[in-house]
Motif scaffolding. Structure first.
Motif, PDB file in Angstrom:
ATOM      1  N   GLU A 184      14.694   3.236  36.081  1.00  0.00           N
ATOM      2  CA  GLU A 184      15.298   2.809  34.640  1.00  0.00           C
ATOM      3  C   GLU A 184      14.398   2.468  33.685  1.00  0.00           C
ATOM      4  OE1 GLU A 184      18.431   0.138  35.575  1.00  0.00           O
ATOM      5  OE2 GLU A 184      19.800   1.757  36.221  1.00  0.00           O
ATOM      6  N   ALA A 185      13.382   1.593  34.339  1.00  0.00           N
ATOM      7  CA  ALA A 185      12.324   1.104  33.480  1.00  0.00           C
ATOM      8  C   ALA A 185      11.292   2.271  32.987  1.00  0.00           C
ATOM      9  CB  ALA A 185      11.509  -0.017  34.383  1.00  0.00           C
ATOM     10  N   ASN A 186      11.145   3.114  33.900  1.00  0.00           N
ATOM     11  CA  ASN A 186      10.131   4.155  33.627  1.00  0.00           C
ATOM     12  C   ASN A 186      10.920   5.035  32.548  1.00  0.00           C
ATOM     13  OD1 ASN A 186       8.122   3.401  35.028  1.00  0.00           O
ATOM     14  ND2 ASN A 186       8.523   4.755  36.706  1.00  0.00           N
ATOM     15  N   ALA A 187      12.432   5.335  32.591  1.00  0.00           N
ATOM     16  CA  ALA A 187      12.951   6.147  31.615  1.00  0.00           C
ATOM     17  C   ALA A 187      12.762   5.501  30.243  1.00  0.00           C
ATOM     18  CB  ALA A 187      14.487   6.058  32.132  1.00  0.00           C
ATOM     19  N   LEU A 188      12.819   4.070  30.391  1.00  0.00           N
ATOM     20  CA  LEU A 188      12.802   3.349  28.828  1.00  0.00           C
ATOM     21  C   LEU A 188      11.499   3.575  28.322  1.00  0.00           C
ATOM     22  CD1 LEU A 188      13.903   1.563  26.872  1.00  0.00           C
ATOM     23  CD2 LEU A 188      13.303  -0.275  28.264  1.00  0.00           C
ATOM     24  N   LYS A 189      10.419   3.403  29.483  1.00  0.00           N
ATOM     25  CA  LYS A 189       8.860   3.708  28.802  1.00  0.00           C
ATOM     26  C   LYS A 189       8.666   5.181  28.433  1.00  0.00           C
ATOM     27  CE  LYS A 189       6.876   2.031  32.631  1.00  0.00           C
ATOM     28  NZ  LYS A 189       5.518   1.706  33.279  1.00  0.00           N
ATOM     29  N   SER A 190       9.556   5.955  28.870  1.00  0.00           N
ATOM     30  CA  SER A 190       9.213   7.356  28.509  1.00  0.00           C
ATOM     31  C   SER A 190       9.904   7.674  27.172  1.00  0.00           C
ATOM     32  CB  SER A 190       9.984   8.340  29.545  1.00  0.00           C
ATOM     33  OG  SER A 190       9.329   8.305  30.976  1.00  0.00           O
ATOM     34  N   VAL A 191      11.188   7.113  26.920  1.00  0.00           N
ATOM     35  CA  VAL A 191      11.626   7.487  25.895  1.00  0.00           C
ATOM     36  C   VAL A 191      10.982   6.795  24.516  1.00  0.00           C
ATOM     37  CG1 VAL A 191      13.372   5.525  25.306  1.00  0.00           C
ATOM     38  CG2 VAL A 191      13.812   7.846  24.635  1.00  0.00           C
ATOM     39  N   LYS A 192      10.102   5.606  24.777  1.00  0.00           N
ATOM     40  CA  LYS A 192       9.488   5.120  23.760  1.00  0.00           C
ATOM     41  C   LYS A 192       8.146   5.760  23.548  1.00  0.00           C
ATOM     42  CE  LYS A 192      11.220   0.166  24.354  1.00  0.00           C
ATOM     43  NZ  LYS A 192      10.768  -1.267  24.800  1.00  0.00           N
ATOM     44  N   SER A 193       7.722   6.385  24.660  1.00  0.00           N
ATOM     45  CA  SER A 193       6.349   7.125  24.470  1.00  0.00           C
ATOM     46  C   SER A 193       6.554   8.218  23.839  1.00  0.00           C
ATOM     47  CB  SER A 193       5.642   7.175  25.735  1.00  0.00           C
ATOM     48  OG  SER A 193       5.593   5.805  26.466  1.00  0.00           O
ATOM     49  N   THR A 194       7.429   9.257  24.222  1.00  0.00           N
ATOM     50  CA  THR A 194       7.733  10.629  23.854  1.00  0.00           C
ATOM     51  C   THR A 194       8.183  11.007  22.506  1.00  0.00           C
ATOM     52  OG1 THR A 194       9.646  10.793  24.983  1.00  0.00           O
ATOM     53  CG2 THR A 194       7.592  10.940  26.394  1.00  0.00           C
ATOM     54  N   ASP A 195       8.757  10.088  21.893  1.00  0.00           N
ATOM     55  CA  ASP A 195       9.563  10.302  20.721  1.00  0.00           C
ATOM     56  C   ASP A 195      10.815  11.093  21.027  1.00  0.00           C
ATOM     57  OD1 ASP A 195       7.656   8.796  19.030  1.00  0.00           O
ATOM     58  OD2 ASP A 195       6.550  10.296  18.816  1.00  0.00           O
TER      59      ASP A 195
END
Length: 230
Positions: A184-195
């Motif tokens: 879940e933490a990585n999903a949040l980092k992904s959505v913040k990083s990928t637009d």
């Protein structure tokens, strides 16, 4: 004389300050400090080129890209060695967390992948999962295969682990969802990083999104070459 020395000293100090500023601006962060998980990388950690792929195993376009690599694995490994590239896959349950339909296959595939990672079998599991999902759901059906994939429960993803010889602790890990907090933490980092939107690629300073289901190895190389040319 003393005035000249003072001026010379000031000039020297200013020069040192500017040199330090330029050095700090041009210094690069080591790849080892950028990667999320070394287990999910392939290539030389000290490579001069760094290619990041944000992915979700439930995403048909991600799977099309990654299956093209698997089908040309030897060429791929030779390519990244010759071009001095470190490749990192950042897997998460992105679609489950932030997609419109919240597909359970997204979450279960991520759990299976991370549980396999815990036993040092990330690439074995990941490559087999990508191959199976592509051949069984997306190769013939295209994105319509998403529905069938999403009907698969825990047993499907546990079965992939059994095929590569993972232990009973892997099955327990999947059933209990042990790595969910990290996922879940990585999903949040992904959505913040990928637009938004998958697959998402960042190769050196070049950013690209998307991959067509009809594209193959030649398009994978095209993406890599964009980053190298830049």
């Amino acid at each position: 004389m003393q005035k000249a020395l003072r001026i010379g000293g000031i000039v020297a100090i200013v020069g040192l300050i500017f040199a330090a500023m330029i050095s700090s601006m041009t210094a690069t962060t080591p790849n080892s400090e950028k990667v999320w998980d070394p287990e999910m990388t392939i290539g030389n950690m000290d490579a001069k080129n760094y290619f990041v792929i944000y992915s979700d195993i439930a995403c048909p376009y991600c799977i099309a890209f990654e299956n093209a690599i698997i089908e040309h694995q030897e060429e791929f490994e030779k390519y990244i060695e010759e071009k001095d590239v470190l490749v990192e896959i950042r897997v998460s349950d992105y679609l489950y967390e932030y997609g419109q339909s919240n597909p359970i296959s997204s979450r279960l595939s991520a759990v299976g992948t991370y549980c396999a990672r815990n036993e040092g079998k990330f690439w074995d599991y990941y490559n087999l999962a990508v191959t199976k999902v592509w051949n069984e759901y997306y190769k013939e059906l295209g994105k319509a295969g998403f529905t069938g994939l999403n009907e698969q429960g825990e047993e499907y993803w546990i079965g992939i682990g059994k095929e590569i010889g993972l232990s009973d602790s892997f099955e327990t890990c999947v059933r209990e969802g042990q790595p969910l907090e990290e996922i879940e933490a990585n999903a949040l980092k992904s959505v913040k990083s990928t637009d938004g939107g998958l697959p998402y690629f960042k190769f050196n300073d070049v950013v690209r999104t998307g991959f067509d289901l009809s594209w193959g190895w030649e398009y994978v190389l095209m993406y890599f070459e964009m980053g190298l040319k830049n």
